[in-house]
Design an enzyme around this catalytic site. Structure first.
Site, PDB file in Angstrom:
ATOM      1  N   ASP A 564       3.968  13.542  42.859  1.00 36.04           N
ATOM      2  CA  ASP A 564       4.427  12.292  42.252  1.00 36.04           C
ATOM      3  C   ASP A 564       3.829  12.129  40.866  1.00 36.04           C
ATOM      4  O   ASP A 564       2.601  12.187  40.705  1.00 36.04           O
ATOM      5  CB  ASP A 564       4.025  11.111  43.147  1.00 36.04           C
ATOM      6  CG  ASP A 564       4.790   9.830  42.860  1.00 36.04           C
ATOM      7  OD1 ASP A 564       5.344   9.706  41.763  1.00 36.04           O
ATOM      8  OD2 ASP A 564       4.821   8.956  43.742  1.00 36.04           O
ATOM      9  N   ARG A 566       5.204   9.475  38.900  1.00 36.31           N
ATOM     10  CA  ARG A 566       5.735   8.183  38.477  1.00 36.31           C
ATOM     11  C   ARG A 566       4.631   7.288  37.914  1.00 36.31           C
ATOM     12  O   ARG A 566       3.464   7.413  38.287  1.00 36.31           O
ATOM     13  CB  ARG A 566       6.425   7.489  39.654  1.00 36.31           C
ATOM     14  CG  ARG A 566       7.732   8.139  40.054  1.00 36.31           C
ATOM     15  CD  ARG A 566       8.301   7.541  41.324  1.00 36.31           C
ATOM     16  NE  ARG A 566       7.467   7.856  42.491  1.00 36.31           N
ATOM     17  CZ  ARG A 566       7.747   7.465  43.727  1.00 36.31           C
ATOM     18  NH1 ARG A 566       8.831   6.735  43.966  1.00 36.31           N
ATOM     19  NH2 ARG A 566       6.948   7.796  44.731  1.00 36.31           N
TER      20      ARG A 566
END
Length: 871
Positions: A564, A566
């Site tokens: 991830d 983000r």
């Protein structure tokens, strides 16, 4: 120039012929027998579709885009059922490559002008200077890569798309347009305007040569760089400098001023704060690194190079103002509450009248428009009794009324650094180095505190009474959703993303019907911000590992180094901009999203997850893995402070830039250089080699051609400007800065190989047939074994995976008898089986220039200047 100075190597290194532009790529869905695609005796149907998020995902009923996409999918299914194949080529060129903020501004202008056929293109031309920046000249490259030699049915009436394909030597049999009865009633103005444009183009081009630029740039426009990097004798530049010799760039080129317009982030009024200025026409006012609409800056640069748009032409803002007023709210005046967007960016003429009077070119970074959403699954929810029609929020024809906002990123670097738990020096260094040298001003101009990263922004859909959003006594429902194109648009049944999005929309409608409002915050962070190519590679690895719960995150960590990238720490900025002080219902079980919001001082009442009976059966592995991760995170963070990086970068990682741009005494840098003094950068920093790995574009074999090398770990091999997955490079740079990912960590390619073999085809060995992608980019270990043995870090730019698409409108087509179930292409549960490809752009600059009818010098200059100096 037209990117604001992105990548100086575009100017200083004419020997580097490859450019990996930091723009979104293309996704291809292949339906039917892939082996038949190159066979001209088998039926082949093609739909070339350009991204339109508000229609393709959210069903905006003022556009026929999703209707056209679905009609194309139906025709592709039928071609596959006749023993051939269908291709959906989905290009990420939002809003005709003008960007979503500009698109929504044009929507506003059209509404205010009556939304007539006459105003349709006229308003786009007036606001943006042109109505289309798409790069259709590059479309044939995908078809050549797939070995296409003939198209039986082309599901598009676009003359530009047709001309691009036919002029590339690929004949088209029949052209099929969207039937009149499939055009949404509220999209008939758009349909009529496009038909009028097509007829006009057919009349104007009869007997004319196809695809020549309508205006060629003047010699004057080419002059400033021609003397510096036009080829001269013996492989030297025109001034006699060999390509390997250092050429210096100064830190105050004409794109930036030594005394930028003052900015006081978090000031009590808009005038005291001052405007964000990243336009190119008057550099004496520029106070931000980068340019507005950075994600489409490369498209704008090519339009300028082709003479279709004057360099630096600002937007015309009359009639584009927001349809709904937002704020100001107290958080706008707090220097740390909002650091990733410009809270005053929606109506800049009203917010900064004194700057406008001085002649500063102001450009919005936020656009606010009306939204009318016609979504098939909402119709199903009404029919099933889950939603009720109220005539206001949800009408009798199941259309949802609301407001939509397009928001571009504007980063206040000191605030961003603090939010991430970093020093500003560390953040700037990582943004520069991990993007392959994007924007030297990140290093040379520590006095410039604003950065407009060339990444996609956020779209917000507001359902219900917007005025209730800041009122804590009114119900407020929020769904924070991260982009997943294969699920959100194409209904991939191995993911619960679209199901979660639709569940969130339903809950938002219910909150609005109770007198409050609902927010869908849609962030463009595809594949957990790893990018779609990496995402599809991880899909392949999971399939080969049995797609178990244990492998779900483990394979992502193995392939990409982390699962991830983000930037959830920045999510609260949107909520603060809207004046949110409390969320009653948060439609997400993500611990990271929840922590980010709560730690920003916004309490959350209830958390609601997707009900088990709404999870697609084939997505249960994903659902179970995510639930396991949530439980583990809850256990590990109990009693711990939220949102601290899991690993802090070492001092050594910060050292090389600290001495150059860390603040010193009296506003100087640490080496004593005042912020206004010139600091030089050389054209061969450690990110590039003076003797890059040889490349022979269009050679007869992969080994003779050589690999595209844009990885950062071994710069002695780099032969391309930019980096792989350029559209997510800023996300990767922040992950490195936070210590979540080792700098330059390459992808781990074992088990990620394509699920289906493509090529090689004859066009791969032609130097001009394919110039915008790397035809050998899908299976680089097999294509370049000698380079791999030498220790070259190879990275794919294409990923090929299986596709299983569950689309509500396809179920409707089966029920209506328009499509038949065959058990292979289309199964009894209306799932379409096929193959999907994610393709990143790889530009061979000499070939790109020739395709556009330009000199290479003109193209390089425009890409550099119009991106604000990137690369």
């Amino acid at each position: 120039e037209q990117t604001g100075g992105m990548y100086p190597e575009l100017i200083t290194r004419p020997d580097l012929k490859l450019f990996l532009p930091p723009i979104n790529g293309t996704t291809v869905y292949m339906i039917g027998d892939v082996a038949t695609i190159p066979d001209p005796s088998k039926p082949l149907c093609v739909r070339l579709h350009d991204e339109s998020g508000d229609s393709d995902i959210f069903g905006s009923d003022r556009s026929s885009c999703r209707a056209s996409l679905l009609f194309g999918i139906e025709r592709c299914i039928e071609a596959a059922q006749r023993g051939g194949a269908g291709l959906i080529i989905y290009t990420r060129q939002e809003g005709n490559a003008l960007g979503e903020v500009t698109k929504f501004m044009i929507y506003n202008a059209r509404r205010r002008m009556g939304d007539s056929v006459a105003a349709y293109f006229a308003e786009a031309d007036r606001v943006a200077g042109l109505s289309d920046q798409r790069l259709h000249e590059l479309t044939p490259d995908i078809l050549h890569w797939l070995g296409v030699t003939r198209i039986d049915e082309f599901v598009s009436e676009s003359e530009t798309k047709y001309d691009a394909i036919v002029s590339a030597g690929i004949p088209i049999g029949a052209r099929v347009g969207l039937p009149a009865d499939r055009v949404p009633p509220t999209a008939r103005v758009e349909s009529a305007a496009q038909e009028g444009q097509r007829l006009e183009k057919r009349r104007s081009t009869e007997g004319a040569e196809l695809l020549l630029p309508t205006r060629m740039p003047s010699n004057a426009a080419r002059l400033s760089v021609a003397s510096r990097c036009a080829p001269g004798k013996n492989g030297s530049t025109a001034d006699g400098a060999p390509h390997g010799r250092h050429i210096v760039l100064v830190s105050h080129p004409r794109l930036y001023s030594a005394e930028p317009l003052p900015l006081r982030w978090g000031a009590s009024t808009s005038e005291l704060r001052g405007p964000v200025v990243a336009t190119l026409t008057k550099p004496q006012f520029r106070n931000a690194i980068g340019v507005h609409s950075g994600a489409t800056a490369v498209h704008r640069a090519t339009a300028v190079a082709k003479g279709l748009l004057p360099a630096g032409r600002p937007l015309e803002l009359a009639s584009t103002q927001p349809m709904v007023r937002i704020g100001p709210h107290p958080a706008w005046m707090h220097p740390e509450r909002i650091v990733s967007i410009d809270p005053w960016g929606a109506n800049v003429l009203d917010a900064f009248p004194l700057a406008a009077e001085r002649g500063v070119d102001l450009q919005p970074s936020i656009a606010i428009a009306r939204a009318d959403l016609a979504i098939a699954e909402i119709r199903e929810a009404v029919s099933a009794g889950r939603l009720r029609v109220d005539g206001s929020v949800l009408t009798a024809d199941s259309v949802v009324h609301g407001v939509k906002c397009a928001i571009e990123p504007v980063w206040h670097l000191p605030g961003i650094a603090k939010r991430f738990g970093l020093t500003e020096v560390t953040l700037r260094q990582s943004l520069f180095e991990q993007t392959g040298g994007m924007y030297p001003e990140l290093i040379t101009r520590p006095d410039l505190k604003l950065f407009l990263p060339p990444i996609n922004g956020t779209t917000v859909y507001m359902i219900g009474d917007v005025a209730t959003i800041p009122d804590p006594s009114k119900p407020l429902c929020v769904r924070l959703h991260d982009e997943s194109g294969d699920s959100d648009i194409f209904g991939s049944d191995r993911s619960s993303c679209r199901a979660s999005l639709l569940f969130g929309i339903e809950r938002c409608i219910e909150a609005a019907q109770r007198g409050g409002a609902g927010l869908i915050i849609y962030t463009r962070q595809e594949g957990n911000a790893l990018g779609e190519v990496t995402k599809f590679m991880i899909y392949n690895a999971r399939r080969r590992m049995g797609d178990s719960v244990a492998a779900y995150f483990a394979e992502a960590d193995r392939v990409a180094g982390l699962s991830d990238q983000r930037l959830h720490e920045l999510t609260p900025d949107i909520l603060h901009w809207l004046g949110v002080t409390r969320i009653d219902e948060f439609v997400s079980e993500s611990e990271t999203k929840y922590d980010a919001i709560v730690s920003a001082g916004i309490p959350i009442g209830a958390r609601v997850g997707l009900p088990a009976d709404r999870v697609p059966p084939t997505a249960r592995v994903e659902s179970a893995a995510q639930e396991g991760q949530r439980l583990e995170k809850r256990r590990s963070t109990e009693g711990a402070e939220l949102l601290l990086p899991t690993r802090m970068p070492s001092n050594a990682a910060r050292l090389s830039v600290a001495s150059r741009c860390a603040p010193g005494k009296n506003g100087s840098t640490a080496d004593g250089a005042p912020h206004g003094r010139h600091i030089v950068l050389v054209s061969h920093p450690r990110l590039y080699s003076a003797e890059p790995l040889p490349l022979r574009w269009g050679a007869s074999t992969s080994e003779l051609r050589g690999p595209v090398v844009a990885t950062l770990t071994k710069p002695q091999f780099r032969n391309a400007i930019g980096v792989h997955s350029g559209a997510t490079a800023v996300h990767r740079a922040t992950a490195v800065a936070k210590g979540l990912l080792p700098a330059g960590r390459p992808l781990e390619l074992a088990s990620t190989q394509p699920m289906v073999r493509i090529g090689p085809h004859p066009a791969w060995m032609h130097p001009e047939r394919i110039v915008s992608i790397d035809p050998w980019g899908a299976n680089v270990l097999d294509a370049f074994p000698l380079a791999a043995e030498r220790g070259v870090d190879l990275q794919p730019s294409i990923a090929i995976a299986r596709a299983d698409l569950a689309i509500a409108e396809i179920r409707e087509a089966v029920s209506a008898g328009r499509l038949r179930v065959d058990g292979s292409v289309l199964t009894a549960d209306s799932v379409v089986h096929g193959v999907k490809c994610a393709i990143e752009p790889v530009w061979h600059l000499p070939g790109i220039a020739k395709r556009f009818g330009l000199t290479e010098v003109t193209l390089r200059q425009s890409l550099f200047e119009q991106t604000g100096g990137m690369y």
